[in-house]
Structure formats: structure tokens, C-alpha cells
Design a protein around this motif. Structure first.
Motif, mmCIF file in Angstrom:
data_model
loop_
_atom_site.group_PDB
_atom_site.id
_atom_site.type_symbol
_atom_site.label_atom_id
_atom_site.label_comp_id
_atom_site.label_asym_id
_atom_site.label_seq_id
_atom_site.Cartn_x
_atom_site.Cartn_y
_atom_site.Cartn_z
ATOM 1 N N LEU A 93 5.008 -9.194 -2.052
ATOM 2 C CA LEU A 93 4.538 -7.938 -2.632
ATOM 3 C C LEU A 93 4.622 -6.805 -1.617
ATOM 4 O O LEU A 93 5.031 -5.681 -1.930
ATOM 5 N N GLU A 143 6.658 -6.773 0.950
ATOM 6 C CA GLU A 143 8.073 -6.500 1.181
ATOM 7 C C GLU A 143 8.587 -5.484 0.166
ATOM 8 O O GLU A 143 9.406 -4.618 0.500
ATOM 9 N N GLN A 144 8.104 -5.558 -1.067
ATOM 10 C CA GLN A 144 8.483 -4.564 -2.065
ATOM 11 C C GLN A 144 7.951 -3.180 -1.691
ATOM 12 O O GLN A 144 8.633 -2.177 -1.891
ATOM 13 N N ARG A 147 10.292 -1.840 0.887
ATOM 14 C CA ARG A 147 11.559 -1.362 0.316
ATOM 15 C C ARG A 147 11.384 -0.003 -0.353
ATOM 16 O O ARG A 147 12.245 0.875 -0.230
ATOM 17 N N LEU A 148 10.281 0.167 -1.058
ATOM 18 C CA LEU A 148 10.000 1.462 -1.683
ATOM 19 C C LEU A 148 9.907 2.548 -0.625
ATOM 20 O O LEU A 148 10.448 3.654 -0.790
ATOM 21 N N GLU A 187 16.947 -8.181 1.410
ATOM 22 C CA GLU A 187 16.381 -6.898 1.829
ATOM 23 C C GLU A 187 17.493 -5.938 2.243
ATOM 24 O O GLU A 187 17.520 -4.770 1.823
#
Length: 312
Positions: free
Chosen positions: A168, A170-171, A174-175, A196
Motif C-alpha cells: 500500500l 509502495e503505491q 508511486r503516486l 516499480e
């Protein structure tokens, strides 16, 4: 070329040798403003050595490295005013709270978007009132990520930045990198998480045994692996293994799967004559490209040494 016109990162013949062993050899690399560039390679391939050279923490054996047109070692102070760095290992002040640490790191950097920092604290679900000594490794990593991202630095240098984060978070990372790219910031990302890199990066460099062996967009790197084709037949499955460029044929009832290297037209001609009822094809993922290049083996000459100033 003025500093304003120079690439954000530019190296020429950059080489680092430790006790007769080459950790990095003749690296020629350019990263343009606004790019997100991924930097990949097996353990010990030279990724961290590259980043330490760019940060001015160690001295090159030969070659040059510049950021914003400034020498990475000689002009390190000026360079660091415009970049933020996150590594995979964090060494922080255990007696400070998260909020105090963010404030101190922001003062060191010299510029902070406080509103964005508050947004990042919420996004990464960090409790800033807890002392650093009580944080898990994942929470310490969140802390340094927030500290770097909230500076809105012109260049983000990220070396395995999501180590210790759950999927979660990691998301959330990325955002945040996507937001940095949308603002025109440049990102240099070394990561072992291929999904990634695939999701974030405009270009990818692959390092092997201290040498940059591939550099390009994912589309330009597709030649490293084959196209995967799955065909379903109404009748008998034809002999696909004899078709030029076709390999790894697996037949399961009416379904045949294979890999295609080079032109796909010879396979399509055979499939068209054989009564295909279903056809699927896909390009290789970054993970498949990477495995095609390395076969899953570590090939670097040495493991990167511990971080320390190096007069050599």
C-alpha cells in the motif's frame, strides 16, 4: 553550454576502482530535465557506487560526473542545494520525533513545501508524534521519503527507496513520484522492484559488472526478450517449432504457446492456414527483459562497499 542548458545528470567515462577491482567502468549517462530514469542491475553491479559518485561522497578513479552542469564533487554544496536523496538505509536521531526530524531535515535542505509535507504525512500514514527510536524500519523509510519529497527538489536521487514499505505504501510512493514528474522534477531511481520501474520510468538503464549495457525506453529494450504468443486451434495443432524465430513451444490440447524472436509474420502465416480460433500475444514485461539479460544470476564484480568518504 551553460548550466541551465546542461543535462540534469551527465557522466563521461566515469570509472571507480577499489583495490584493483572495477566497480564502475566508463559510464556515459545523460538524464534530461523532467525525466524519470530507472537504474537496474544485479547486486554489486555498481548502482550504489554510481549514486555515491553523483552525490560527491566518493572520488572517481577517472572520468567526470556533473549535475546541473556542476562538478559533483568540487561543487557538491551547490549541487546538493537542488537535489534530495533517499537511500535504503536510514540513520536518524533516535531521540527526535518524526515531526522534529522533518523540521530539521527541511532546515538542512533550505526549502520545504509545508502544505505538501502535511499531505505526504497523511498519505504515508505516518504518526509524526512518535520518537524515531520507536519507528519500524518501514516507518523510518516513510520519514526520509517524506523529507525528500516535501522539498520539491529539482532532482530526486532514490536508491532502493521503498525497502521496508508494504504494498500500500509502495503505491503511495508511486503516486508521489508521478506528482514530482508532473511538476517537472527529475528522478533518478535505482530499484530492484521491476514493476516499480516499469510503472514509473521514462527510460531504463541496465548495469552489468560495472558497465552500462542497455539504455532506452521499454519499447526500445523489447529486443532483449521474445514476444509471447498463445494460439487456440479448432483442429490439429500444427508444427510451430520448425518456424524461423519460434522457440519454447508448449502444446496443451488445442492450445499452443510459444516465444517469437524477430519478425512474427512467418508464424502468422502458419496460424492463418491452420484454422486459429483464438490468438493472444503480449510484449515482455520489464522482469522478463531483465531475466533475459541476466538469467536471474548476479554478475557484478563486487558488492558495493560501505558508504564512507574516499580520498582515492
Amino acid at each position: 553550454m551553460s548550466a541551465d542548458d546542461a543535462p540534469v545528470i551527465a557522466t563521461r567515462g566515469l570509472t571507480k576502482r577499489y583495490h584493483g577491482t572495477d566497480a564502475l567502468v566508463d559510464l556515459d549517462l545523460e538524464v534530461a530535465a523532467g525525466e524519470v530514469v530507472g537504474y537496474l542491475g544485479p547486486n554489486g553491479a555498481g548502482k550504489t557506487t554510481t549514486i555515491r559518485l553523483l552525490l560527491g561522497l566518493i572520488r572517481a578513479t577517472s572520468g567526470t560526473a556533473a549535475i546541473f552542469g556542476l562538478d559533483c564533487r568540487r561543487d557538491a554544496v551547490a549541487v546538493h542545494r537542488r537535489l534530495a536523496y533517499v537511500g535504503s538505509e536510514t540513520s536518524l536521531w533516535p531521540g527526535l520525533t518524526g515531526a522534529e526530524t522533518l523540521h530539521l531535515l527541511g532546515r538542512v535542505q533550505g526549502r520545504v513545501d509545508d502544505a505538501y509535507g502535511d499531505e505526504l504525512v497523511e498519505r504515508f500514514a505516518l504518526d509524526p508524534g512518535i520518537k524515531v527510536r520507536a519507528y519500524s524500519k518501514g516507518n523510518r523509510q516513510k520519514l526520509v521519503l517524506i523529507a525528500a519529497l516535501m522539498t520539491r527538489a529539482d532532482l530526486l536521487v532514490l536508491d532502493e527507496p521503498t525497502v521496508g514499505l508494504d504494498p500500500l505504501m509502495e503505491q503511495a510512493f508511486r503516486l508521489s513520484v508521478g506528482e514530482a514528474r508532473d511538476r517537472g522534477q527529475t528522478v533518478f531511481l535505482s530499484s530492484h522492484i521491476l514493476s516499480e520501474v516499469e510503472a514509473l520510468c521514462d527510460r531504463v538503464g541496465i548495469l552489468r559488472a560495472g558497465r552500462l549495457v542497455e539504455m532506452g525506453t521499454l519499447a526500445e529494450l523489447r529486443h532483449l526478450s521474445a514476444l509471447t504468443v498463445e494460439a487456440t486451434f479448432a483442429g490439429q495443432v500444427p508444427d510451430l517449432a520448425s518456424i524461423p524465430g519460434v522457440a519454447s513451444v508448449v502444446v496443451d490440447g488445442p492450445v499452443a504457446r510459444c516465444q517469437v524472436h524477430g519478425p512474427v509474420e512467418p508464424l502468422l502465416r502458419v496460424l492463418a492456414d491452420a484454422g486459429v480460433t483464438g490468438l493472444l500475444s503480449r510484449e515482455p514485461s520489464l522482469e522478463e527483459l531483465f531475466l533475459a539479460r541476466y538469467g536471474g544470476r548476479d554478475t557484478g564484480p563486487v558488492v558495493d562497499p560501505p558508504a564512507s568518504p574516499d580520498a582515492g
